[in-house]
Motif scaffolding. Sequence first.
Motif, mmCIF file in Angstrom:
data_model
loop_
_atom_site.group_PDB
_atom_site.id
_atom_site.type_symbol
_atom_site.label_atom_id
_atom_site.label_comp_id
_atom_site.label_asym_id
_atom_site.label_seq_id
_atom_site.Cartn_x
_atom_site.Cartn_y
_atom_site.Cartn_z
ATOM 1 N N TYR A 31 0.802 -1.223 0.000
ATOM 2 C CA TYR A 31 0.000 0.000 0.000
ATOM 3 C C TYR A 31 0.835 1.272 0.000
ATOM 4 O O TYR A 31 0.277 2.370 0.150
ATOM 5 N N TYR A 32 2.144 1.165 -0.189
ATOM 6 C CA TYR A 32 3.036 2.310 -0.134
ATOM 7 C C TYR A 32 3.970 2.354 -1.328
ATOM 8 O O TYR A 32 4.394 1.321 -1.849
ATOM 9 N N ALA A 33 4.304 3.566 -1.752
ATOM 10 C CA ALA A 33 5.437 3.750 -2.639
ATOM 11 C C ALA A 33 6.724 3.545 -1.846
ATOM 12 O O ALA A 33 6.757 3.759 -0.630
ATOM 13 N N ILE A 34 7.780 3.110 -2.530
ATOM 14 C CA ILE A 34 9.063 2.829 -1.892
ATOM 15 C C ILE A 34 10.131 3.734 -2.485
ATOM 16 O O ILE A 34 10.191 3.922 -3.700
ATOM 17 N N GLY A 35 10.963 4.278 -1.635
ATOM 18 C CA GLY A 35 12.074 5.091 -2.090
ATOM 19 C C GLY A 35 13.381 4.628 -1.491
ATOM 20 O O GLY A 35 13.415 4.076 -0.384
ATOM 21 N N TRP A 36 14.459 4.829 -2.243
ATOM 22 C CA TRP A 36 15.807 4.560 -1.772
ATOM 23 C C TRP A 36 16.588 5.863 -1.729
ATOM 24 O O TRP A 36 16.555 6.646 -2.686
ATOM 25 N N PHE A 37 17.275 6.080 -0.629
ATOM 26 C CA PHE A 37 18.128 7.236 -0.423
ATOM 27 C C PHE A 37 19.532 6.757 -0.087
ATOM 28 O O PHE A 37 19.726 5.613 0.303
ATOM 29 N N ILE A 102 5.406 8.630 -4.887
ATOM 30 C CA ILE A 102 6.789 8.976 -5.195
ATOM 31 C C ILE A 102 7.053 10.448 -4.884
ATOM 32 O O ILE A 102 8.080 10.793 -4.295
ATOM 33 N N ASP A 103 6.118 11.322 -5.258
ATOM 34 C CA ASP A 103 6.306 12.747 -4.988
ATOM 35 C C ASP A 103 6.424 13.013 -3.491
ATOM 36 O O ASP A 103 7.238 13.834 -3.067
ATOM 37 N N ASP A 104 5.620 12.344 -2.694
ATOM 38 C CA ASP A 104 5.708 12.508 -1.244
ATOM 39 C C ASP A 104 7.085 12.085 -0.738
ATOM 40 O O ASP A 104 7.694 12.766 0.089
ATOM 41 N N ILE A 105 7.581 10.959 -1.230
ATOM 42 C CA ILE A 105 8.882 10.474 -0.790
ATOM 43 C C ILE A 105 9.985 11.453 -1.173
ATOM 44 O O ILE A 105 10.883 11.742 -0.379
ATOM 45 N N LEU A 106 9.929 11.973 -2.390
ATOM 46 C CA LEU A 106 10.937 12.924 -2.837
ATOM 47 C C LEU A 106 10.887 14.229 -2.044
ATOM 48 O O LEU A 106 11.885 14.952 -1.993
#
Length: 123
Positions: A31-37, A102-106
């Motif tokens: 239920y979530y977008a995933i981001g890598w930093f 994705i926009d939220d994560i960024l």
Amino acid sequence: QLQLVESGGGLVQPGGSLTLSCSASGFTLEYYAIGWFRQAPGKEREAISCISRPGGGTYYRESVKGRFTISRDNAKNTGYLQMNNLKPEDTAVYYCAAGRTIDDILKNNFDYWGQGTQVTVSS
């Protein structure tokens, strides 16, 4: 109880490959977008790749395009970052995050944040 755990980091030679995993526990990652930093010593944290909640949209930082591939396996409640042709400048602590889009994560608007895994690229 709710957490993301990164794994798969290590020491590799330039040109080598690693696959990082981001495993969720206590919630459904589907239920979530995933981001890598990543954050290198003395450097600001930077977003390197994201994948949307449906899995059809992606984001890649220009410096990793063609080398890194983001994916997810919702059945395993896990996200992945495949890293090929690694370079010394890829050395950093890598973190994953989960957010609504994705926009939220960024924008650093994420709901969950992992502890990080060290990637060192050196000969």
